[in-house]
Write a protein that holds these residues in place. Sequence first.
Motif, PDB file in Angstrom:
ATOM      1  N   UNK A  39      17.202  14.225  -2.315  1.00 53.53           N
ATOM      2  CA  UNK A  39      16.954  13.095  -1.437  1.00 53.53           C
ATOM      3  C   UNK A  39      15.479  12.715  -1.422  1.00 53.53           C
ATOM      4  N   UNK A  40      14.590  13.680  -1.502  1.00 56.44           N
ATOM      5  CA  UNK A  40      13.159  13.383  -1.539  1.00 56.44           C
ATOM      6  C   UNK A  40      12.790  12.611  -2.800  1.00 56.44           C
ATOM      7  N   UNK A  41      13.348  13.009  -3.926  1.00 50.23           N
ATOM      8  CA  UNK A  41      13.095  12.294  -5.178  1.00 50.23           C
ATOM      9  C   UNK A  41      13.597  10.863  -5.070  1.00 50.23           C
ATOM     10  N   UNK A  42      14.788  10.693  -4.532  1.00 49.13           N
ATOM     11  CA  UNK A  42      15.353   9.359  -4.363  1.00 49.13           C
ATOM     12  C   UNK A  42      14.509   8.519  -3.401  1.00 49.13           C
ATOM     13  N   UNK A  43      14.082   9.108  -2.293  1.00 50.89           N
ATOM     14  CA  UNK A  43      13.274   8.372  -1.315  1.00 50.89           C
ATOM     15  C   UNK A  43      11.937   7.942  -1.903  1.00 50.89           C
ATOM     16  N   UNK A  44      11.320   8.791  -2.713  1.00 48.92           N
ATOM     17  CA  UNK A  44      10.052   8.424  -3.340  1.00 48.92           C
ATOM     18  C   UNK A  44      10.235   7.299  -4.355  1.00 48.92           C
ATOM     19  N   UNK A  45      11.320   7.345  -5.109  1.00 49.73           N
ATOM     20  CA  UNK A  45      11.585   6.262  -6.064  1.00 49.73           C
ATOM     21  C   UNK A  45      11.829   4.945  -5.333  1.00 49.73           C
ATOM     22  N   UNK A  46      12.583   5.007  -4.246  1.00 43.97           N
ATOM     23  CA  UNK A  46      12.825   3.785  -3.474  1.00 43.97           C
ATOM     24  C   UNK A  46      11.567   3.300  -2.764  1.00 43.97           C
ATOM     25  N   UNK A  47      10.684   4.215  -2.369  1.00 39.76           N
ATOM     26  CA  UNK A  47       9.422   3.813  -1.745  1.00 39.76           C
ATOM     27  C   UNK A  47       8.577   3.015  -2.729  1.00 39.76           C
ATOM     28  N   UNK A  48       8.570   3.435  -3.984  1.00 42.52           N
ATOM     29  CA  UNK A  48       7.831   2.684  -5.010  1.00 42.52           C
ATOM     30  C   UNK A  48       8.452   1.304  -5.213  1.00 42.52           C
ATOM     31  N   UNK A  49       9.783   1.242  -5.241  1.00 38.96           N
ATOM     32  CA  UNK A  49      10.461  -0.049  -5.400  1.00 38.96           C
ATOM     33  C   UNK A  49      10.169  -0.962  -4.212  1.00 38.96           C
ATOM     34  N   UNK A  50      10.160  -0.412  -3.012  1.00 38.50           N
ATOM     35  CA  UNK A  50       9.872  -1.213  -1.818  1.00 38.50           C
ATOM     36  C   UNK A  50       8.417  -1.680  -1.833  1.00 38.50           C
ATOM     37  N   UNK A  51       7.505  -0.809  -2.236  1.00 40.28           N
ATOM     38  CA  UNK A  51       6.094  -1.188  -2.251  1.00 40.28           C
ATOM     39  C   UNK A  51       5.839  -2.327  -3.251  1.00 40.28           C
ATOM     40  N   UNK A  52       6.287  -2.115  -4.495  1.00 37.28           N
ATOM     41  CA  UNK A  52       6.013  -3.119  -5.527  1.00 37.28           C
ATOM     42  C   UNK A  52       6.913  -4.346  -5.420  1.00 37.28           C
ATOM     43  N   UNK A  53       8.129  -4.162  -4.950  1.00 41.19           N
ATOM     44  CA  UNK A  53       9.066  -5.285  -4.905  1.00 41.19           C
ATOM     45  C   UNK A  53       9.071  -6.064  -3.607  1.00 41.19           C
ATOM     46  N   UNK A  54       8.688  -5.415  -2.503  1.00 42.63           N
ATOM     47  CA  UNK A  54       8.786  -6.078  -1.199  1.00 42.63           C
ATOM     48  C   UNK A  54       7.410  -6.253  -0.545  1.00 42.63           C
ATOM     49  N   UNK A  55       6.674  -5.167  -0.377  1.00 46.42           N
ATOM     50  CA  UNK A  55       5.415  -5.255   0.364  1.00 46.42           C
ATOM     51  C   UNK A  55       4.417  -6.167  -0.347  1.00 46.42           C
ATOM     52  N   UNK A  83      20.206   9.891   5.679  1.00 45.39           N
ATOM     53  CA  UNK A  83      19.122   9.269   4.917  1.00 45.39           C
ATOM     54  C   UNK A  83      19.203   7.744   4.878  1.00 45.39           C
ATOM     55  N   UNK A  84      20.372   7.122   4.716  1.00 49.29           N
ATOM     56  CA  UNK A  84      20.415   5.658   4.670  1.00 49.29           C
ATOM     57  C   UNK A  84      19.913   4.988   5.940  1.00 49.29           C
ATOM     58  N   UNK A  85      20.060   5.626   7.073  1.00 52.61           N
ATOM     59  CA  UNK A  85      19.577   5.032   8.322  1.00 52.61           C
ATOM     60  C   UNK A  85      18.062   4.864   8.248  1.00 52.61           C
ATOM     61  N   UNK A  86      17.380   5.920   7.868  1.00 55.11           N
ATOM     62  CA  UNK A  86      15.925   5.887   7.761  1.00 55.11           C
ATOM     63  C   UNK A  86      15.477   4.880   6.700  1.00 55.11           C
ATOM     64  N   UNK A  87      16.099   4.919   5.533  1.00 56.05           N
ATOM     65  CA  UNK A  87      15.664   4.046   4.442  1.00 56.05           C
ATOM     66  C   UNK A  87      15.955   2.571   4.725  1.00 56.05           C
ATOM     67  N   UNK A  88      17.026   2.285   5.426  1.00 54.34           N
ATOM     68  CA  UNK A  88      17.321   0.898   5.788  1.00 54.34           C
ATOM     69  C   UNK A  88      16.255   0.360   6.735  1.00 54.34           C
TER      70      UNK A  88
END
Length: 163
Positions: free
Chosen positions: A78-94, A139-144
Amino acid sequence: FFSHQPKGRHVNAPPNTGPPHHASAAMSVLLRILFADKLDEDTREPVVTFSTSDGSEYGLLAPSLSFWLQMAAILVLQSILCNALAAAVYYGIIRRRGTSTAYLIGYGFVIPFVVAMPFYFIRALDLRNTCFMIAVASTPVLLTFRCLEAMYGFSPPAVEAQI
């Protein structure tokens, strides 16, 4: 009616799928071995038992090594997945906040992926222990919420300063 066969290949030869993926196969085998114990029943024997004055008997159970290894593996995945999604959110959204692309990435990719992720984890790892399923489903609650705060600008400035 007629089929074209390339020269040099036998009719029943399998198609060339490229080099074998030893790392992913090894990871798959490791996860299968690690999650072989389904932990759907507690079969541990008490280490110490004692009786009370009313005739009730209680026992202390030793910790299950399999449980803690599986929980650690789930948390690492889950940590690996969260870090990958954090990068996607940073570059794709923020970095594109306020544009239609940012909302499309958030509502069209990140949130649907995050909502579907627990079902994939539970099926892929064949999880049957309720504790593991709750850990994966939390995990989906936090990531959403993290995705929504990134889309609408409610994340702290220090978080947005760098990846």
